[in-house]
Design a protein around this motif. Structure first.
Motif, mmCIF file in Angstrom:
data_model
loop_
_atom_site.group_PDB
_atom_site.id
_atom_site.type_symbol
_atom_site.label_atom_id
_atom_site.label_comp_id
_atom_site.label_asym_id
_atom_site.label_seq_id
_atom_site.Cartn_x
_atom_site.Cartn_y
_atom_site.Cartn_z
ATOM 1 N N LEU A 61 0.763 -1.172 -0.053
ATOM 2 C CA LEU A 61 0.059 0.180 -0.145
ATOM 3 C C LEU A 61 0.852 1.164 -0.022
ATOM 4 O O LEU A 61 1.905 1.301 0.700
ATOM 5 N N GLY A 94 1.722 5.647 -0.508
ATOM 6 C CA GLY A 94 1.529 6.940 0.291
ATOM 7 C C GLY A 94 2.607 7.228 1.450
ATOM 8 O O GLY A 94 3.362 6.367 1.561
ATOM 9 N N ARG A 122 2.442 6.824 4.503
ATOM 10 C CA ARG A 122 2.399 5.716 5.335
ATOM 11 C C ARG A 122 2.578 4.700 4.963
ATOM 12 O O ARG A 122 1.875 3.391 5.240
ATOM 13 N N GLY A 123 3.069 4.391 3.858
ATOM 14 C CA GLY A 123 3.138 2.854 2.943
ATOM 15 C C GLY A 123 3.687 2.020 3.607
ATOM 16 O O GLY A 123 4.409 2.115 4.616
ATOM 17 N N LEU A 124 3.158 0.830 3.209
ATOM 18 C CA LEU A 124 3.467 -0.434 3.928
ATOM 19 C C LEU A 124 3.552 -1.577 3.158
ATOM 20 O O LEU A 124 2.613 -1.443 2.157
ATOM 21 N N GLU A 143 -5.729 -1.691 9.862
ATOM 22 C CA GLU A 143 -4.989 -1.815 8.861
ATOM 23 C C GLU A 143 -4.696 -0.673 7.859
ATOM 24 O O GLU A 143 -3.815 -0.161 7.457
ATOM 25 N N ASN A 168 -6.094 2.313 8.542
ATOM 26 C CA ASN A 168 -5.408 3.493 9.318
ATOM 27 C C ASN A 168 -3.926 3.594 9.377
ATOM 28 O O ASN A 168 -3.253 4.700 9.161
ATOM 29 N N ALA A 169 -3.403 2.407 9.546
ATOM 30 C CA ALA A 169 -1.879 2.266 9.818
ATOM 31 C C ALA A 169 -1.278 2.690 8.455
ATOM 32 O O ALA A 169 -0.276 3.163 8.378
ATOM 33 N N ALA A 170 -2.159 2.250 7.271
ATOM 34 C CA ALA A 170 -1.390 2.508 5.990
ATOM 35 C C ALA A 170 -1.762 3.865 5.401
ATOM 36 O O ALA A 170 -1.577 4.475 4.288
ATOM 37 N N GLY A 171 -2.781 4.736 6.195
ATOM 38 C CA GLY A 171 -3.370 5.875 5.606
ATOM 39 C C GLY A 171 -4.323 5.702 4.341
ATOM 40 O O GLY A 171 -4.333 6.483 3.345
ATOM 41 N N ALA A 172 -4.698 4.289 4.399
ATOM 42 C CA ALA A 172 -5.694 3.774 3.135
ATOM 43 C C ALA A 172 -7.135 4.017 3.162
ATOM 44 O O ALA A 172 -7.640 4.007 4.256
ATOM 45 N N ARG A 203 -5.261 7.667 13.650
ATOM 46 C CA ARG A 203 -6.127 8.304 12.352
ATOM 47 C C ARG A 203 -7.543 7.522 12.897
ATOM 48 O O ARG A 203 -8.520 8.191 12.765
ATOM 49 N N ARG A 236 5.812 7.442 11.766
ATOM 50 C CA ARG A 236 6.594 6.559 12.618
ATOM 51 C C ARG A 236 8.098 6.763 12.413
ATOM 52 O O ARG A 236 8.510 7.157 11.237
ATOM 53 N N VAL A 258 5.474 -4.893 6.739
ATOM 54 C CA VAL A 258 6.931 -4.007 6.622
ATOM 55 C C VAL A 258 6.447 -2.516 6.577
ATOM 56 O O VAL A 258 5.783 -2.379 5.812
ATOM 57 N N GLU A 267 7.207 0.981 5.634
ATOM 58 C CA GLU A 267 8.040 1.846 4.993
ATOM 59 C C GLU A 267 8.005 3.356 5.556
ATOM 60 O O GLU A 267 7.332 3.781 6.258
ATOM 61 N N HIS A 268 9.114 4.029 5.075
ATOM 62 C CA HIS A 268 9.238 5.505 5.488
ATOM 63 C C HIS A 268 9.150 5.660 6.807
ATOM 64 O O HIS A 268 8.602 6.594 7.679
ATOM 65 N N GLU A 289 -1.037 1.422 13.989
ATOM 66 C CA GLU A 289 0.123 0.791 13.412
ATOM 67 C C GLU A 289 0.360 -0.546 14.244
ATOM 68 O O GLU A 289 0.627 -1.579 13.659
ATOM 69 N N ALA A 299 -2.500 -3.126 13.641
ATOM 70 C CA ALA A 299 -2.664 -3.703 12.289
ATOM 71 C C ALA A 299 -1.335 -4.671 12.031
ATOM 72 O O ALA A 299 -1.558 -5.719 11.443
#
Lengths: 190, 190
Positions: free
Chosen positions: A145, A147, A149-151, A174, A176-180, B77, B121, B152, B154-155, B174, B177
């Motif tokens: 995912l 952005g 907050r990509g992951l 999930e 919100n953790a990814a900003g998705a 979020r 993060r 995983v 990222e950023h 996070e 998730a």
């Protein structure tokens, strides 16, 4: 070939057995459709139930229809802490040994002995999508995912059927953790 | 060499300016320490404030001390949706253009014009850890969390200082998730 999949964010929701629909809403009651979901034949019902845990409750949890063989409450880990239950991460339908919970509807109450889960992240593939991309039912995938907050989600379970439409289901934690958000595009990594 | 880092899960919290401490708690008031945090000199205070958003409120948000130059509310979020604010993902201290919020303490109220963020993060490295692993201040890292919800991130921003102790800070979304908890061990990927 980019394997791109739309994201569907599942908020807390419940599936009810025919027996529990009658207890909670009255004899002979049938759920009514508010809007269709991404998977063919599935819908969000107009009806909601109250879910009462040891430490808190959610007054209006959306029911997804149609009725299923077993009642199953799907909540996020954030939700689980809020109401004081400790559900495991499980695939839908695999509720053996999971915690129970109290449910309250307009016509009655019931305490289920098991059925509370945190849904395991998964992707629904129509058989034709899976064949095109060489993906097997039950295969675990890594999915990116994007952005700020990509992951990369690991252990994303592939579910393949002629009855499915392509969609990745993640929960609100999930997302919100990814900003998705609903409708974002995720990429299956090789 | 495995680059392993303990995980610290940040629940919603607030940092207050000296001016706002006096407005909320009274003239000359000083925060009192409940327990130390992982970063040297930082602590969770006994004091809390109420945070009031357009759609909801949190009655008791923990204050982290000591006082800072600018008041800053850090929420997930999930929290942001719950109270009806739209904070961006930001590094601590970078609050220009972020939403404001109403705060209420035992001695008074104040509405801040900006300062609500979703914390980006990050990992705190003591300078010696960073040198050993070849990591630069501000570098973006990929960090793996294990388990059946493994993922995983990222950023993940590296922050390097002689004043820091090794710790990765993620928020509750996070952590949930990933199925992670305080004190879990994460691995920095190359």
């Amino acid at each position: 070939m980019m394997k791109q999949v739309p994201v569907g964010v599942s908020a807390r929701h419940i599936h009810l057995s025919p027996e529990h629909i009658e207890i909670l809403f009255g004899e002979g009651y049938a759920l009514t459709e508010m809007k269709p979901l991404s998977q063919p034949g599935q819908y969000a019902a107009n009806e909601t139930v109250a879910v009462i845990g040891p430490k808190g409750e959610f007054g209006k949890v959306r029911i997804l229809g149609p009725a299923r063989k077993q009642t199953q409450l799907e909540i996020s880990r954030t939700d689980a802490f809020a109401i004081g239950v400790k559900p495991p991460v499980r695939e839908s339908g695999n509720i053996e040994g999971t915690p129970g919970i109290q449910l309250k509807g307009p016509a009655g109450e019931v305490t289920i002995e098991q059925g509370v889960i945190v849904a395991a992240r998964h992707i629904h593939f129509h058989t034709s999508d899976a064949e095109q991309w060489g993906i097997q039912d039950k295969q675990e995938l890594k999915v990116q995912l994007g952005g700020d907050r990509g992951l990369v989600l690991e252990h994303v379970i592939a579910r393949v059927s002629d009855d499915f439409a392509l969609d990745m289901h993640i929960d609100t934690d999930e997302a919100n953790a990814a900003g998705a958000s609903n409708g974002d595009i995720a990429t299956i990594l090789d």
